[in-house]
Motif scaffolding. Structure first.
Motif, PDB file in Angstrom:
ATOM      1  N   LYS A   4      20.688 -19.134  20.197  1.00  0.00           N
ATOM      2  CA  LYS A   4      20.053 -17.975  19.624  1.00  0.00           C
ATOM      3  C   LYS A   4      20.833 -16.738  19.317  1.00  0.00           C
ATOM      4  N   SER A   5      20.602 -16.174  17.996  1.00  0.00           N
ATOM      5  CA  SER A   5      20.948 -14.930  17.942  1.00  0.00           C
ATOM      6  C   SER A   5      20.411 -14.199  16.863  1.00  0.00           C
ATOM      7  N   THR A   6      20.347 -13.142  16.660  1.00  0.00           N
ATOM      8  CA  THR A   6      19.653 -12.215  15.560  1.00  0.00           C
ATOM      9  C   THR A   6      20.667 -11.910  14.562  1.00  0.00           C
ATOM     10  N   LEU A   7      19.841 -11.711  13.298  1.00  0.00           N
ATOM     11  CA  LEU A   7      20.683 -11.280  12.373  1.00  0.00           C
ATOM     12  C   LEU A   7      21.571 -10.077  12.546  1.00  0.00           C
ATOM     13  N   SER A   8      20.873  -8.884  13.463  1.00  0.00           N
ATOM     14  CA  SER A   8      21.493  -7.790  13.491  1.00  0.00           C
ATOM     15  C   SER A   8      22.872  -7.770  14.477  1.00  0.00           C
ATOM     16  N   GLU A   9      22.736  -8.716  15.107  1.00  0.00           N
ATOM     17  CA  GLU A   9      24.149  -8.933  16.015  1.00  0.00           C
ATOM     18  C   GLU A   9      25.160 -10.000  15.543  1.00  0.00           C
ATOM     19  N   PRO A  10      26.367  -9.992  16.001  1.00  0.00           N
ATOM     20  CA  PRO A  10      27.378 -10.804  15.387  1.00  0.00           C
ATOM     21  C   PRO A  10      27.116 -12.050  15.891  1.00  0.00           C
ATOM     22  N   GLY A  11      27.050 -13.240  15.107  1.00  0.00           N
ATOM     23  CA  GLY A  11      26.744 -14.519  15.461  1.00  0.00           C
ATOM     24  C   GLY A  11      28.013 -15.340  15.892  1.00  0.00           C
ATOM     25  N   GLU A  25      34.381  -4.336  27.110  1.00  0.00           N
ATOM     26  CA  GLU A  25      34.301  -2.771  27.152  1.00  0.00           C
ATOM     27  C   GLU A  25      33.507  -2.436  25.734  1.00  0.00           C
ATOM     28  N   GLU A  26      33.735  -3.382  24.504  1.00  0.00           N
ATOM     29  CA  GLU A  26      33.435  -3.286  23.268  1.00  0.00           C
ATOM     30  C   GLU A  26      31.988  -3.638  22.929  1.00  0.00           C
ATOM     31  N   GLN A  27      31.889  -4.668  23.911  1.00  0.00           N
ATOM     32  CA  GLN A  27      30.605  -5.332  23.500  1.00  0.00           C
ATOM     33  C   GLN A  27      29.405  -4.879  24.463  1.00  0.00           C
ATOM     34  N   PRO A  28      28.284  -4.314  23.751  1.00  0.00           N
ATOM     35  CA  PRO A  28      27.184  -3.808  24.180  1.00  0.00           C
ATOM     36  C   PRO A  28      26.377  -5.004  25.305  1.00  0.00           C
ATOM     37  N   LEU A  29      25.607  -4.452  25.926  1.00  0.00           N
ATOM     38  CA  LEU A  29      24.754  -5.657  26.953  1.00  0.00           C
ATOM     39  C   LEU A  29      23.922  -6.295  26.059  1.00  0.00           C
ATOM     40  N   SER A  30      23.346  -5.441  24.783  1.00  0.00           N
ATOM     41  CA  SER A  30      22.305  -6.317  24.025  1.00  0.00           C
ATOM     42  C   SER A  30      22.943  -7.447  23.531  1.00  0.00           C
ATOM     43  N   ALA A  31      24.367  -7.554  23.224  1.00  0.00           N
ATOM     44  CA  ALA A  31      24.878  -8.486  22.469  1.00  0.00           C
ATOM     45  C   ALA A  31      25.434  -9.494  23.243  1.00  0.00           C
ATOM     46  N   ARG A  32      25.044  -9.693  24.686  1.00  0.00           N
ATOM     47  CA  ARG A  32      25.914 -10.457  25.489  1.00  0.00           C
ATOM     48  C   ARG A  32      25.284 -11.831  25.583  1.00  0.00           C
ATOM     49  N   ASN A  33      23.953 -12.008  25.120  1.00  0.00           N
ATOM     50  CA  ASN A  33      23.217 -13.422  25.035  1.00  0.00           C
ATOM     51  C   ASN A  33      24.142 -14.166  23.700  1.00  0.00           C
ATOM     52  N   GLU A  34      24.718 -13.364  22.981  1.00  0.00           N
ATOM     53  CA  GLU A  34      25.734 -14.237  22.035  1.00  0.00           C
ATOM     54  C   GLU A  34      27.062 -14.783  22.761  1.00  0.00           C
ATOM     55  N   ASN A  35      27.265 -14.388  23.790  1.00  0.00           N
ATOM     56  CA  ASN A  35      28.492 -15.128  24.470  1.00  0.00           C
ATOM     57  C   ASN A  35      28.267 -16.390  24.591  1.00  0.00           C
ATOM     58  N   ARG A  36      26.896 -16.947  24.692  1.00  0.00           N
ATOM     59  CA  ARG A  36      26.770 -18.416  24.851  1.00  0.00           C
ATOM     60  C   ARG A  36      26.596 -19.036  23.627  1.00  0.00           C
ATOM     61  N   SER A  37      26.533 -18.354  22.529  1.00  0.00           N
ATOM     62  CA  SER A  37      26.288 -19.159  21.104  1.00  0.00           C
ATOM     63  C   SER A  37      27.568 -19.943  20.528  1.00  0.00           C
ATOM     64  N   GLN A  38      27.247 -21.185  20.025  1.00  0.00           N
ATOM     65  CA  GLN A  38      28.267 -21.922  19.598  1.00  0.00           C
ATOM     66  C   GLN A  38      28.194 -22.278  18.138  1.00  0.00           C
ATOM     67  N   ARG A  39      27.324 -21.397  17.626  1.00  0.00           N
ATOM     68  CA  ARG A  39      26.914 -21.687  16.314  1.00  0.00           C
ATOM     69  C   ARG A  39      28.042 -21.305  15.251  1.00  0.00           C
ATOM     70  N   PRO A  40      28.561 -22.284  14.493  1.00  0.00           N
ATOM     71  CA  PRO A  40      29.709 -22.023  13.614  1.00  0.00           C
ATOM     72  C   PRO A  40      29.622 -20.507  12.741  1.00  0.00           C
ATOM     73  N   ASN A  63      14.056 -12.667  29.644  1.00  0.00           N
ATOM     74  CA  ASN A  63      15.237 -12.503  28.940  1.00  0.00           C
ATOM     75  C   ASN A  63      14.824 -12.815  27.484  1.00  0.00           C
ATOM     76  N   ASP A  64      15.548 -13.761  26.707  1.00  0.00           N
ATOM     77  CA  ASP A  64      15.256 -13.859  25.262  1.00  0.00           C
ATOM     78  C   ASP A  64      13.987 -14.919  24.865  1.00  0.00           C
ATOM     79  N   THR A  65      13.302 -15.331  25.726  1.00  0.00           N
ATOM     80  CA  THR A  65      12.172 -16.325  25.409  1.00  0.00           C
ATOM     81  C   THR A  65      10.788 -15.488  25.716  1.00  0.00           C
ATOM     82  N   ASP A  66       9.932 -15.567  24.383  1.00  0.00           N
ATOM     83  CA  ASP A  66       8.836 -15.012  24.391  1.00  0.00           C
ATOM     84  C   ASP A  66       7.512 -15.672  24.940  1.00  0.00           C
ATOM     85  N   TYR A  67       6.346 -15.016  25.285  1.00  0.00           N
ATOM     86  CA  TYR A  67       5.153 -15.614  25.562  1.00  0.00           C
ATOM     87  C   TYR A  67       4.648 -15.831  23.944  1.00  0.00           C
TER      88      TYR A  67
END
Ligand code: GLY
Ligand code: MN
Ligand code: MN
Length: 531
Positions: free
Chosen positions: A7-14, A23-38, A96-100
């Protein structure tokens, strides 16, 4: 579930090709570290192309549309010249990033007719017009602001896990909502201007905003910021907002014919759920967490036939039945127990039933269980008898609770004479039934909760009201004020009542209430041919 790493959102680097230091990466973007989308242009271009176009056929106007329009018209009448802002509410994070699953605010659903999981972040704005120049000759024009589904040629389509069609499926388009609900629709990007335009202090020519507060933090912030910027008194505004919440709540005190039909649908599905639970009892009896077996059997029906549960199921066996809101449902179901099942299916329209039956899990009440059950049933019948059009809502409770006090007196359990107990200075009997006997029922299980006391408890029972009658007696295992034989027994009987000009109609009458009828019904379900 697909790994959230995708998952990623458009506002974040995918993608995994954007090198950043920790140091450069904000916590809000850390979910992206698991992204394997090309991240390749070839992938992006290919993903945004060669999808079939959506059908342009529009849905027919829904049956609820004229009813919702009438409700908006009634609200319009109350607040001429004022802008009304009524949000659906946002998605809520579960973990985390799963919603009701999304469920709109009932006030929003009531005024738009949108049920199911429509439409997170949408906001209904009722814009004041000249008197009588609004929708249906009212004082406002209503517009639904919402986030339109992005096209299949967009990156949002495949890259946005919260809103993209590839991830969550298609949502209604603006044109579809307009056709379905006969309601003007506009993109959410125009909401800020629509809410804040010309707003300000009324005495100097500004427009007053009233907000259904505490539903969507973004809407609250938008309105608060506008008020602060224009010098509007925030405290006084809170009162104005509260009056809107109160009006929307009171608008639901009388159900229209469409709503009554929805209540019947919710009750019918709930009755089916109770059947499923009786069928599941043998398995519940053999399971270390039998109450969960009960809960799950009911839940299956709620999802198969309705939108969801109207509230968390209370599946309480043995002593757990004496815990009023036992929703942990982690207990065993033992032979000889009473099972108190308080459950309701919420229909797709979001109207819910709220029914309780107290069942002997092995098919027959013991003598002491039957005695207590009968007292509760007598109390419920007294409540029914008091529930006549023109009488006060509070009289239902008084009638039911008086019967319970009389039975407790007959059994020698009261520590004082009956008349003293029944006086306001006494009330000892409430130890064993500390809750109210009735509440309004509708889209919220405790519906119309912001209504004024004079229209609720002190209100008059009126045709079109839907409410519960639900007396109970609860003798806890640790209750030393009663003889041992009573301890660990909890009984509640709860029915859903529609008030008509001719008196109360029990919408949940399809479920047996008399002890012998309950036993016969359970035996029928467990007979070789079923029921
Ligand atoms: N199930 C909640 C209630 O009966 O009010
Ligand atoms: Mn209830
Ligand atoms: Mn209930």
């Amino acid at each position: 579930m697909v790994s959230t790493a995708e998952k990623s959102t458009l506002s974040e680097p995918g993608g995994d090709s954007t090198p950043v230091t920790p140091e450069e990466q904000p916590l809000s973007a850390r979910n992206e570290n698991r992204s394997q989308r090309p991240d390749s242009e070839a992938f992006k271009a290919f993903m945004s192309s060669s999808w079939a176009r959506k059908s342009t056929e529009l849905p027919a106007e829904s049956e609820v549309a004229p009813h919702a329009a009438k409700r908006r018209r009634a609200v319009s009448e109350k607040f001429p010249g004022e802008r009304l802002v009524i949000p659906a509410g946002p998605l809520k994070v579960r973990s985390n990033d799963t919603d009701y699953r999304f469920r709109p605010h009932s006030g929003f659903a009531h005024l738009t007719g949108l049920g199911l999981d429509h439409e997170p972040e949408a906001v209904l704005v009722m814009e004041p017009t000249e008197q009588g120049q609004g929708d249906d000759g009212g004082n406002h024009r209503a517009t639904l602001y919402f986030r339109e589904l992005a096209g299949r040629d967009s990156a949002e389509f495949y890259a946005n896990a919260r809103y993209g069609e590839f991830w969550i499926g298609a949502r209604l388009s603006m044109a579809e909502i307009k056709a379905l609900l006969a309601l003007e629709t506009t993109d959410i990007s125009e909401l800020e201007l629509a809410v804040t335009k010309d707003a300000g202090v009324v005495e100097v020519g500004g427009l007053r905003i009233r907000l259904l507060r505490d539903v969507d933090p973004n809407a609250d912030a938008l309105v608060d910021t506008s008020r602060i910027n224009t010098g509007v008194d925030l405290e006084a505004s809170d009162d104005l907002d509260a009056q809107l919440a109160e009006a929307l709540s009171e608008l639901r005190l009388i159900k229209d014919e469409w709503e009554i039909e929805q209540m019947r649908i919710a009750v019918a599905a709930t009755v089916n759920g109770f059947h499923e639970v009786v069928k599941a009892l043998p398995r519940a009896l053999s399971h270390p967490r039998g109450e969960r077996v009960v809960e799950a059997a009911f839940f299956a029906r709620a999802r198969e036939e309705g939108n969801d549960l109207g509230y968390d199921t209370i599946a309480a066996s043995g002593n757990n039945a004496t815990v009023l809101h036992w929703i942990r449902n982690s207990g065993q179901v033992d032979a000889g127990d009473l099972l108190l099942l308080d459950a309701g299916v919420e229909a797709d329209s979001l109207y819910t039933a709220d029914i309780t039956r107290t069942l002997p899990v092995t098919g027959e009440y013991s003598d002491i269980q039957r005695k207590i059950y009968q007292a509760v049933l007598d109390a419920a019948d007294a409540g029914f008898a008091a529930a006549q059009p023109g009488r006060k809502f509070r009289e239902v409770h008084l009638a039911a609770i008086t019967v319970l006090a009389e039975r407790l007196n007959d059994w020698g359990l009261l520590p004082a004479p009956l008349d003293e107990v029944l006086s306001p200075e006494g009330q000892h009997h409430r130890r064993w039934m500390p809750h109210g006997t009735s509440h309004h029922l509708g889209m919220d299980v405790h519906d119309c909760a912001q209504a004024k006391r004079e229209l609720y408890l002190d209100g008059t029972l009126t045709e079109g009201m839907v409410f519960t009658i639900e007396p109970g007696l609860y003798f806890k295992e640790e209750d030393l004020a009663v003889p041992e034989e009573y301890r660990g027994i909890g009984v509640r009987i709860e029915d859903d009542i529609l008030m008509t000009a001719d008196g109360p109609v029990n919408l949940s009458a399809a479920l047996p209430r008399e002890a012998s009828d309950v036993e016969a019904w359970m035996a029928g379900i467990h007979s070789p041919t079923g029921e």
